[in-house]
Design an enzyme around this catalytic site. Sequence first.
Site, PDB file in Angstrom:
ATOM      1  N   TYR A  37      13.818 -10.318   3.772  1.00  0.00           N
ATOM      2  CA  TYR A  37      15.073 -10.087   4.491  1.00  0.00           C
ATOM      3  C   TYR A  37      15.182 -11.040   5.666  1.00  0.00           C
ATOM      4  O   TYR A  37      14.206 -11.306   6.365  1.00  0.00           O
ATOM      5  CB  TYR A  37      15.127  -8.662   5.050  1.00  0.00           C
ATOM      6  CG  TYR A  37      15.166  -7.610   3.970  1.00  0.00           C
ATOM      7  CD1 TYR A  37      16.374  -7.234   3.378  1.00  0.00           C
ATOM      8  CD2 TYR A  37      14.001  -6.991   3.538  1.00  0.00           C
ATOM      9  CE1 TYR A  37      16.416  -6.270   2.379  1.00  0.00           C
ATOM     10  CE2 TYR A  37      14.028  -6.027   2.545  1.00  0.00           C
ATOM     11  CZ  TYR A  37      15.243  -5.672   1.971  1.00  0.00           C
ATOM     12  OH  TYR A  37      15.276  -4.729   0.982  1.00  0.00           O
ATOM     13  N   ARG A  95      22.496  -8.687   0.985  1.00  0.00           N
ATOM     14  CA  ARG A  95      22.544  -7.218   1.010  1.00  0.00           C
ATOM     15  C   ARG A  95      23.783  -6.789   1.779  1.00  0.00           C
ATOM     16  O   ARG A  95      23.897  -7.046   2.980  1.00  0.00           O
ATOM     17  CB  ARG A  95      21.284  -6.629   1.671  1.00  0.00           C
ATOM     18  CG  ARG A  95      21.335  -5.103   1.715  1.00  0.00           C
ATOM     19  CD  ARG A  95      20.017  -4.460   2.048  1.00  0.00           C
ATOM     20  NE  ARG A  95      19.686  -4.525   3.458  1.00  0.00           N
ATOM     21  CZ  ARG A  95      18.696  -3.832   4.026  1.00  0.00           C
ATOM     22  NH1 ARG A  95      17.945  -3.029   3.289  1.00  0.00           N
ATOM     23  NH2 ARG A  95      18.433  -3.952   5.308  1.00  0.00           N
ATOM     24  N   GLU A 160      16.841   5.003  -2.073  1.00  0.00           N
ATOM     25  CA  GLU A 160      16.257   5.422  -0.796  1.00  0.00           C
ATOM     26  C   GLU A 160      16.669   6.840  -0.411  1.00  0.00           C
ATOM     27  O   GLU A 160      16.730   7.178   0.761  1.00  0.00           O
ATOM     28  CB  GLU A 160      16.577   4.418   0.321  1.00  0.00           C
ATOM     29  CG  GLU A 160      17.979   3.871   0.330  1.00  0.00           C
ATOM     30  CD  GLU A 160      18.111   2.618   1.197  1.00  0.00           C
ATOM     31  OE1 GLU A 160      17.283   2.371   2.079  1.00  0.00           O
ATOM     32  OE2 GLU A 160      19.098   1.885   0.988  1.00  0.00           O
ATOM     33  N   ASP A 193      14.139   4.839   4.732  1.00  0.00           N
ATOM     34  CA  ASP A 193      15.286   5.746   4.635  1.00  0.00           C
ATOM     35  C   ASP A 193      14.915   6.982   3.826  1.00  0.00           C
ATOM     36  O   ASP A 193      15.340   8.094   4.139  1.00  0.00           O
ATOM     37  CB  ASP A 193      16.480   5.031   3.987  1.00  0.00           C
ATOM     38  CG  ASP A 193      17.295   4.285   5.023  1.00  0.00           C
ATOM     39  OD1 ASP A 193      17.869   4.930   5.897  1.00  0.00           O
ATOM     40  OD2 ASP A 193      17.333   3.043   4.959  1.00  0.00           O
ATOM     41  N   ILE A 259       9.453  -8.784   5.573  1.00  0.00           N
ATOM     42  CA  ILE A 259      10.391  -8.962   6.682  1.00  0.00           C
ATOM     43  C   ILE A 259      10.046 -10.157   7.559  1.00  0.00           C
ATOM     44  O   ILE A 259      10.790 -10.468   8.486  1.00  0.00           O
ATOM     45  CB  ILE A 259      10.437  -7.693   7.578  1.00  0.00           C
ATOM     46  CG1 ILE A 259       9.023  -7.244   7.949  1.00  0.00           C
ATOM     47  CG2 ILE A 259      11.223  -6.584   6.890  1.00  0.00           C
ATOM     48  CD1 ILE A 259       8.977  -6.192   9.031  1.00  0.00           C
ATOM     49  N   ASP A 307      -7.025  -5.128 -29.380  1.00  0.00           N
ATOM     50  CA  ASP A 307      -6.034  -5.030 -30.451  1.00  0.00           C
ATOM     51  C   ASP A 307      -4.673  -5.430 -29.882  1.00  0.00           C
ATOM     52  O   ASP A 307      -4.604  -6.014 -28.799  1.00  0.00           O
ATOM     53  CB  ASP A 307      -6.043  -3.643 -31.123  1.00  0.00           C
ATOM     54  CG  ASP A 307      -5.718  -2.535 -30.148  1.00  0.00           C
ATOM     55  OD1 ASP A 307      -5.458  -2.840 -28.963  1.00  0.00           O
ATOM     56  OD2 ASP A 307      -5.714  -1.360 -30.557  1.00  0.00           O
TER      57      ASP A 307
HETATM   58  N1  COA Z   1      13.272 -14.817   8.367  1.00  0.00           N
HETATM   59  C1  COA Z   1      13.154 -16.086   8.816  1.00  0.00           C
HETATM   60  N2  COA Z   1      12.446 -16.432   9.924  1.00  0.00           N
HETATM   61  C2  COA Z   1      11.833 -15.422  10.588  1.00  0.00           C
HETATM   62  C3  COA Z   1      11.910 -14.080  10.159  1.00  0.00           C
HETATM   63  C4  COA Z   1      12.673 -13.790   9.004  1.00  0.00           C
HETATM   64  N3  COA Z   1      12.796 -12.546   8.538  1.00  0.00           N
HETATM   65  N4  COA Z   1      11.187 -13.321  10.999  1.00  0.00           N
HETATM   66  C5  COA Z   1      10.676 -14.147  11.927  1.00  0.00           C
HETATM   67  N5  COA Z   1      11.051 -15.418  11.684  1.00  0.00           N
HETATM   68  C6  COA Z   1      10.710 -16.615  12.452  1.00  0.00           C
HETATM   69  C7  COA Z   1      11.108 -16.483  13.905  1.00  0.00           C
HETATM   70  O1  COA Z   1      12.415 -16.963  14.120  1.00  0.00           O
HETATM   71  C8  COA Z   1      10.057 -17.305  14.617  1.00  0.00           C
HETATM   72  O2  COA Z   1      10.359 -18.662  14.617  1.00  0.00           O
HETATM   73  P1  COA Z   1      10.805 -19.378  16.020  1.00  0.00           P
HETATM   74  O3  COA Z   1       9.747 -19.021  17.009  1.00  0.00           O
HETATM   75  O4  COA Z   1      10.873 -20.825  15.661  1.00  0.00           O
HETATM   76  O5  COA Z   1      12.124 -18.777  16.338  1.00  0.00           O
HETATM   77  C9  COA Z   1       8.829 -17.170  13.730  1.00  0.00           C
HETATM   78  O6  COA Z   1       9.288 -16.726  12.461  1.00  0.00           O
HETATM   79  C10 COA Z   1       7.874 -16.167  14.286  1.00  0.00           C
HETATM   80  O7  COA Z   1       8.555 -14.951  14.510  1.00  0.00           O
HETATM   81  P2  COA Z   1       8.006 -13.836  15.502  1.00  0.00           P
HETATM   82  O8  COA Z   1       8.144 -14.316  16.907  1.00  0.00           O
HETATM   83  O9  COA Z   1       6.636 -13.461  15.046  1.00  0.00           O
HETATM   84  O10 COA Z   1       8.944 -12.619  15.206  1.00  0.00           O
HETATM   85  P3  COA Z   1      10.343 -12.277  15.886  1.00  0.00           P
HETATM   86  O11 COA Z   1      10.062 -11.446  17.106  1.00  0.00           O
HETATM   87  O12 COA Z   1      11.209 -13.472  16.036  1.00  0.00           O
HETATM   88  O13 COA Z   1      10.978 -11.325  14.784  1.00  0.00           O
HETATM   89  C11 COA Z   1      11.336  -9.371  13.486  1.00  0.00           C
HETATM   90  C12 COA Z   1      10.343 -10.146  14.353  1.00  0.00           C
HETATM   91  C13 COA Z   1      10.657  -8.192  12.856  1.00  0.00           C
HETATM   92  C14 COA Z   1      12.509  -8.905  14.371  1.00  0.00           C
HETATM   93  C15 COA Z   1      11.865 -10.356  12.409  1.00  0.00           C
HETATM   94  O14 COA Z   1      10.753 -10.740  11.624  1.00  0.00           O
HETATM   95  C16 COA Z   1      12.990  -9.833  11.537  1.00  0.00           C
HETATM   96  O15 COA Z   1      14.128  -9.782  11.991  1.00  0.00           O
HETATM   97  N6  COA Z   1      12.715  -9.497  10.295  1.00  0.00           N
HETATM   98  C17 COA Z   1      13.716  -8.985   9.386  1.00  0.00           C
HETATM   99  C18 COA Z   1      14.067  -7.550   9.741  1.00  0.00           C
HETATM  100  C19 COA Z   1      15.061  -6.964   8.783  1.00  0.00           C
HETATM  101  O16 COA Z   1      15.879  -7.648   8.212  1.00  0.00           O
HETATM  102  N7  COA Z   1      15.005  -5.628   8.576  1.00  0.00           N
HETATM  103  C20 COA Z   1      15.853  -4.952   7.657  1.00  0.00           C
HETATM  104  C21 COA Z   1      15.264  -4.877   6.272  1.00  0.00           C
HETATM  105  S1  COA Z   1      13.831  -3.870   6.177  1.00  0.00           S
HETATM  106 MG    MG Z   2      17.275   1.256   3.945  1.00  0.00          MG
END
Ligand code: COA
Ligand code: MG
Length: 330
Positions: A37, A95, A160, A193, A259, A307
């Site tokens: 995601y 999504r 979910e 969920d 994620i 088999d």
């Molecule tokens: N897609 C693409 N790149 C991502 C990413 C993702 N899902 N999650 C983190 N990164 C990137 C960040 O931008 C960062 O790069 P940068 O420093 O050059 O900006 C690098 O990876 C390291 O990220 P980090 O600092 O460890 O995490 P964060 O605090 O930026 O983000 C989350 C953490 C959990 C908020 C993030 O991973 C996220 O939004 N994930 C998706 C959540 C989601 O969609 N949830 C709903 C479905 S379950």
């Molecule tokens: Mg959900």
Amino acid sequence: MFRVYGSWRHSLHCLRRFSTQTSHEAGRYRPRRAVMYVPGMDKRKMEKIPSVGVDTVVFDIEDGVAVDQKGTARYMIPETLAQLSIPAATEVTVRVNGLDSNLTREDLQVILEKSPDGLPEALMVPKVQSAEDVAEVDCMVGEFRPSAKHQPLPLFAIIESPMGLLNLRDICYHGIYKCEAVRLQVIVFGSDDYLAMIGGVRSEDASELVFVRQSIVTHAKAYQLQAIDLVHIDFKDLTSLKRQSQEGAWMGFTGKQVIHPTQVGVVQEAFTPTQDQITWATGLIEEFDKHQKLGKGAFTYQGRMIDKPLLLQAKNIVNLHNAISGRTNS
Ligand code: COA
Ligand code: MG
């Protein structure tokens, strides 16, 4: 909880996880080992996608996006898709918001009308509870993407809720045989969920979710669909991610939701045949052919009885290996 009972049982577990080929997909099997995601209003994260090497990316407008940002995400995703060069090996999905939200229709209209030709390659719909939900999505997609001009859009349905689980058989049947604009290919388990709906609590080994995970796999495989396992939300702990990914693979899931980019390699490896398994499978197929010519259906290979079911499992391993390496080489 998931003990390895001995080497032959372990081998069988490892083999079963590759019984993944789906007859409802046109063309060759598409591996979806990691399904990642990315929030649809986070330009910086979206721009990282071409370099992540993930099998499937999900541009999200649902729960990864705050309520007041949904309109922004809806328009930003098509704009970003037009600018990014995402490798063909990464499947692009979006999504949308679920039917409980009154946002689904507008999400679909903007995404399907404004995205570049051929994108998104698939659609993910959350909170699917019934065959009627699938029919409604099919109808909306048909309105904005007439089926006369297009192949049906591959559909990922997230289950979910308890009602979604109870109705899963009808959901699968309808999504495969009754739709025109979409075609169900993947069942995804939305564990958090689900737990919220049953009033459960997430534990470290996810033992409270075993029944649901097995039910999802059973339904998906009964209809020859892919099954995608739960998210490991503790994204910094790659050791427990590896363990949970292997458990999911042994249960029969074909992939796992992620994620964060650091989760992708661990998860994709857990859903990839090892070199030992490929060697075992290739040798078994050769031996099977030799024994067929001698008129023998069952024979001994590496100390075990072989088999036809084992032949089919061996072919699954080789086919999955070919699908993955074909994509890597391209
Ligand atoms: N897609 C693409 N790149 C991502 C990413 C993702 N899902 N999650 C983190 N990164 C990137 C960040 O931008 C960062 O790069 P940068 O420093 O050059 O900006 C690098 O990876 C390291 O990220 P980090 O600092 O460890 O995490 P964060 O605090 O930026 O983000 C989350 C953490 C959990 C908020 C993030 O991973 C996220 O939004 N994930 C998706 C959540 C989601 O969609 N949830 C709903 C479905 S379950
Ligand atoms: Mg959900």
